[in-house]
Scaffold this active site. Structure first.
Site, mmCIF file in Angstrom:
data_model
loop_
_atom_site.group_PDB
_atom_site.id
_atom_site.type_symbol
_atom_site.label_atom_id
_atom_site.label_comp_id
_atom_site.label_asym_id
_atom_site.label_seq_id
_atom_site.Cartn_x
_atom_site.Cartn_y
_atom_site.Cartn_z
ATOM 1 N N LYS A 12 0.851 -1.190 0.000
ATOM 2 C CA LYS A 12 0.000 0.000 0.000
ATOM 3 C C LYS A 12 0.885 1.237 0.000
ATOM 4 O O LYS A 12 1.878 1.291 0.742
ATOM 5 C CB LYS A 12 -0.905 0.024 1.233
ATOM 6 C CG LYS A 12 -2.150 0.882 1.082
ATOM 7 C CD LYS A 12 -3.165 0.224 0.158
ATOM 8 C CE LYS A 12 -4.552 0.852 0.297
ATOM 9 N NZ LYS A 12 -5.526 0.202 -0.603
ATOM 10 N N THR A 57 -3.994 -5.235 0.585
ATOM 11 C CA THR A 57 -3.317 -3.965 0.847
ATOM 12 C C THR A 57 -4.153 -3.085 1.759
ATOM 13 O O THR A 57 -3.612 -2.269 2.510
ATOM 14 C CB THR A 57 -3.012 -3.221 -0.466
ATOM 15 O OG1 THR A 57 -4.227 -2.858 -1.123
ATOM 16 C CG2 THR A 57 -2.162 -4.089 -1.388
ATOM 17 N N ARG A 169 30.740 32.549 -7.249
ATOM 18 C CA ARG A 169 29.379 32.277 -7.705
ATOM 19 C C ARG A 169 28.499 31.899 -6.516
ATOM 20 O O ARG A 169 28.983 31.556 -5.440
ATOM 21 C CB ARG A 169 29.360 31.137 -8.724
ATOM 22 C CG ARG A 169 29.779 29.788 -8.148
ATOM 23 C CD ARG A 169 29.539 28.650 -9.119
ATOM 24 N NE ARG A 169 29.928 27.354 -8.542
ATOM 25 C CZ ARG A 169 29.662 26.170 -9.086
ATOM 26 N NH1 ARG A 169 29.016 26.109 -10.232
ATOM 27 N NH2 ARG A 169 30.041 25.047 -8.499
ATOM 28 N N GLN A 212 30.865 18.661 -6.747
ATOM 29 C CA GLN A 212 31.361 17.329 -6.416
ATOM 30 C C GLN A 212 32.220 17.358 -5.153
ATOM 31 O O GLN A 212 32.097 16.480 -4.284
ATOM 32 C CB GLN A 212 32.181 16.770 -7.590
ATOM 33 C CG GLN A 212 31.348 16.378 -8.801
ATOM 34 C CD GLN A 212 31.170 17.514 -9.803
ATOM 35 O OE1 GLN A 212 31.190 18.692 -9.426
ATOM 36 N NE2 GLN A 212 30.973 17.176 -11.060
ATOM 37 N N HIS A 240 20.994 26.683 -10.401
ATOM 38 C CA HIS A 240 21.803 27.741 -11.002
ATOM 39 C C HIS A 240 21.241 29.130 -10.694
ATOM 40 O O HIS A 240 20.033 29.366 -10.745
ATOM 41 C CB HIS A 240 21.874 27.550 -12.516
ATOM 42 C CG HIS A 240 22.432 26.223 -12.921
ATOM 43 N ND1 HIS A 240 23.724 25.847 -12.644
ATOM 44 C CD2 HIS A 240 21.865 25.181 -13.578
ATOM 45 C CE1 HIS A 240 23.940 24.636 -13.125
ATOM 46 N NE2 HIS A 240 22.831 24.205 -13.691
#
Length: 284
Positions: A12, A57, A169, A212, A240
């Site tokens: 479910k 379920t 940035r 990363q 971004h």
């Protein structure tokens, strides 16, 4: 060439349960979305329509509600483990149960008043096969942003590259993290809180030369903070923020005005684990 039934399970989804603990005038609220998935000796229902081993379920849904009342909700992990063990032990045909829980956060405003938090959601998945219980905790949509201390340059350039290099940035992401525990016994609320604190601290304190690098720093910080975590998997979309060209209006833009773009966006994904700890892909 014969035709055979492959791996299968059923359950479910999106069982919404809100549990309130009334301790006098002060109430505690937990808001969950539960999904169950049962697997085992269930071939007959697929091959012949014999449902004699099938727990409906709808019964699984009702079990969620009944267990919330009978046992309470100590934490998403504890509740998921309780349900997974119940389904395996109570149903002879069920060999493996997986219960996944999402918890929606509410901020306390008073003794019995709350405000729904942001998009961030806590997650937990417990699996049990009759012998071994395994837990994967997590969170989604933890939105973080640094306005500086982020660079991106020195990358590969080919004939299709238009992205300019930058030494300053905005770095923004919505963290999707899941971490696997070495055992199924912990102070789940404290563990979740400390993992979240480690993720946030690493994001804030890491001078990022790539998303990363930030991902690895976040995963490493979690493993250093919580020795019972075997590995953590992170998915970090790069939200971004592009500086707006204000030169047509005779204005400069020293990284003050940006446009936040929804799509397309980069996605950085990775796993940080402990050396010597065997992987357990089935737990995920």
């Amino acid at each position: 060439m014969g035709i055979v039934l492959g791996p299968n399970r059923y359950g479910k989804a999106q069982v919404r349960v809100v549990h309130v603990v009334r301790d006098g005038d002060r109430h505690t609220l937990r808001d969950l979305d539960v999904r169950t998935a049962l697997a085992g000796d269930l071939a007959a229902t697929h091959l012949t329509g014999d449902n004699s081993q099938v727990l409906p379920t709808d019964s699984q849904k009702n079990t969620v509600y009944a267990f919330a009342r009978r046992h309470g909700v100590a934490s998403p992990e504890a509740f998921a483990l309780l349900l997974a063990r119940h389904f395996v032990h109570s149903q002879p045909a069920v060999r493996r149960a997986e219960v996944a829980v999402r918890e929606f956060g509410w901020q306390r405003l008073g003794q019995h008043s709350f405000q729904r938090g942001g998009a961030e959601t806590r997650t937990a998945t417990a699996t049990y096969d009759g012998e071994t219980a395994r837990v994967v905790s997590g969170l989604t949509d933890l939105v973080l942003l640094n306005t500086t201390n982020s660079e991106f340059h020195g990358f590969v350039r080919d004939e299709y590259t238009t992205l300019p290099e930058t030494t300053d940035r905005i770095l923004a992401t919505a963290v999707d993290a899941r971490w696997r525990h070495l055992d199924a016994d912990a102070d789940w609320d404290a563990a979740h809180r400390q993992v979240r604190e480690a993720l946030v601290a690493a994001f804030v304190e890491t001078y990022s030369r790539s998303l990363q690098q930030t991902l690895y720093a976040m995963g490493r910080r979690v493993l250093e903070a919580r020795p019972e975590v075997a590995e953590i998997r992170l998915s970090l979309p790069n939200r971004h923020h592009v500086p707006v060209d204000l030169s047509p209006f005779g204005l400069d833009n020293p990284n003050a005005v940006f446009v936040a773009t929804d799509q397309p966006y980069g996605v950085i994904e990775g796993t940080v684990g402990r050396d010597g700890v065997a992987p357990a892909d089935g737990d995920w």
